[in-house]
Write an enzyme that holds these catalytic residues in place. Structure first.
Site, PDB file in Angstrom:
ATOM      1  N   ARG A   1       0.828  -1.207   0.000  1.00 17.46           N
ATOM      2  CA  ARG A   1       0.000   0.000   0.000  1.00 17.46           C
ATOM      3  C   ARG A   1       0.861   1.254   0.000  1.00 17.46           C
ATOM      4  NH1 ARG A   1      -4.458   1.617   4.566  1.00 17.46           N
ATOM      5  NH2 ARG A   1      -2.604   1.966   5.807  1.00 17.46           N
TER       6      ARG A   1
ATOM      7  N   LYS B   1      -2.374   7.125   0.728  1.00 14.64           N
ATOM      8  CA  LYS B   1      -2.273   7.535   2.136  1.00 14.64           C
ATOM      9  C   LYS B   1      -1.331   8.734   2.224  1.00 14.64           C
ATOM     10  CE  LYS B   1      -2.008   5.594   6.789  1.00 14.64           C
ATOM     11  NZ  LYS B   1      -3.426   5.816   7.095  1.00 14.64           N
TER      12      LYS B   1
ATOM     13  N   GLU C   1     -16.277   6.923   2.873  1.00 13.10           N
ATOM     14  CA  GLU C   1     -15.639   6.367   4.064  1.00 13.10           C
ATOM     15  C   GLU C   1     -15.692   7.344   5.221  1.00 13.10           C
ATOM     16  OE1 GLU C   1     -11.491   5.367   3.964  1.00 13.10           O
ATOM     17  OE2 GLU C   1     -11.002   6.949   2.560  1.00 13.10           O
TER      18      GLU C   1
END
Length: 265
Positions: free
Chosen positions: A1, A105, A141
């Site tokens: 990720r 992220k 989210e």
């Protein structure tokens, strides 16, 4: 990720062996700060990659620094899972643009949440749920967590599939455990009105694993609630099952049949 995120903002890839060795070594070097078994605590790891070269223009840096931070943390909920929290559906702010960096992220995604998050907490809602920025009709989210909807009657585990949502390792793990329990896992668009079809709502993340959400409210221009989606008043049976399974695997109390644990040497 981290490499997917780095690629989106033109940062270099971190070799897998380098990443794993850094995590191994920082835990080993800080072993004295690992909370003892049975305390409910953990040593939280946070990998961080940032441009550190002498450049201020809008272009990739010539030098990058990769570090892994660790900090001991207590049990997120004293004595286990807390009662479900009340959430607010945010409709006057957006978390991420449809073609932006929502799936990476990066710090900017969290900066966008600061004002709405603080405003919601002042109104008594400790967690915010964002909708898709383009139409405000679909669930995206929570502030720092993926959304999961549980339909116990149909044994369904439903979570949004959106290019603006950060892929969650915790969510991925919970999906695997849900399948082990015989549930059907659906990653797809979730229309706002569909929230009324779920028995349980969950916000999932690394530190907390799962946060049970008892309700999600919408506010009018006057700041008063205009509608509310109500879920389980207590910690739902599926939420409890998934949480207990993750914690048992982390603590080495049950078989790690998916080989998720890593031995520090």
């Amino acid at each position: 990720r981290i490499n997917n995120s780095a690629d989106r903002v033109m940062m270099p890839e971190i070799p897998v062996d380098t990443f794993i060795k850094a995590c191994n070594d920082v835990v080993k070097d800080n072993i004295a700060y690992v909370p003892p078994y049975g305390s409910g605590g953990a040593l939280y790891l946070r990998p961080l990659l940032f441009g550190s070269g002498p450049k201020i223009g809008l272009q990739p840096a010539e030098e990058y620094t990769f570090i892994v931070l660790v900090i001991p943390v207590g049990d997120y909920y004293k004595g286990g899972l807390a009662k479900p929290v009340d959430g607010l559906i945010v409709e006057d702010y957006d978390r991420a643009a449809p073609l932006g960096v929502g799936a990476a992220k990066v710090a900017g995604n969290y900066a966008a949440d600061l004002i709405p998050n603080m405003e919601a907490k002042k109104k008594g809602y400790p967690i915010c749920l964002y909708l898709d920025a383009a139409t405000h009709t679909m669930v995206e989210e929570f502030s720092t967590s993926n959304f999961i909807g549980i339909d116990n009657e149909q044994k369904r585990y439903v979570t949004p599939k959106s290019p603006s949502v950060l892929p969650s390792i915790t969510n991925k793990s919970l999906q695997t455990l849900a399948k082990d329990e015989g549930m059907t896992v659906e990653q797809r668009d979730i229309m706002l009105e569909e929230l009324g079809h779920f028995d349980e709502a969950i916000a999932c993340g690394t530190a907390v694993v799962v946060t049970p959400v008892g309700s999600l409210a919408r506010l009018g221009e006057d700041g008063e609630e205009t509608s509310k989606f109500q879920f389980s008043e207590d910690v739902g049976v599926t939420t409890r099952t998934l949480y207990d399974q993750v914690r048992s695997i982390q603590n080495g109390e049950v078989e790690d049949k998916h080989n998720w644990n890593f031995k520090v040497e």
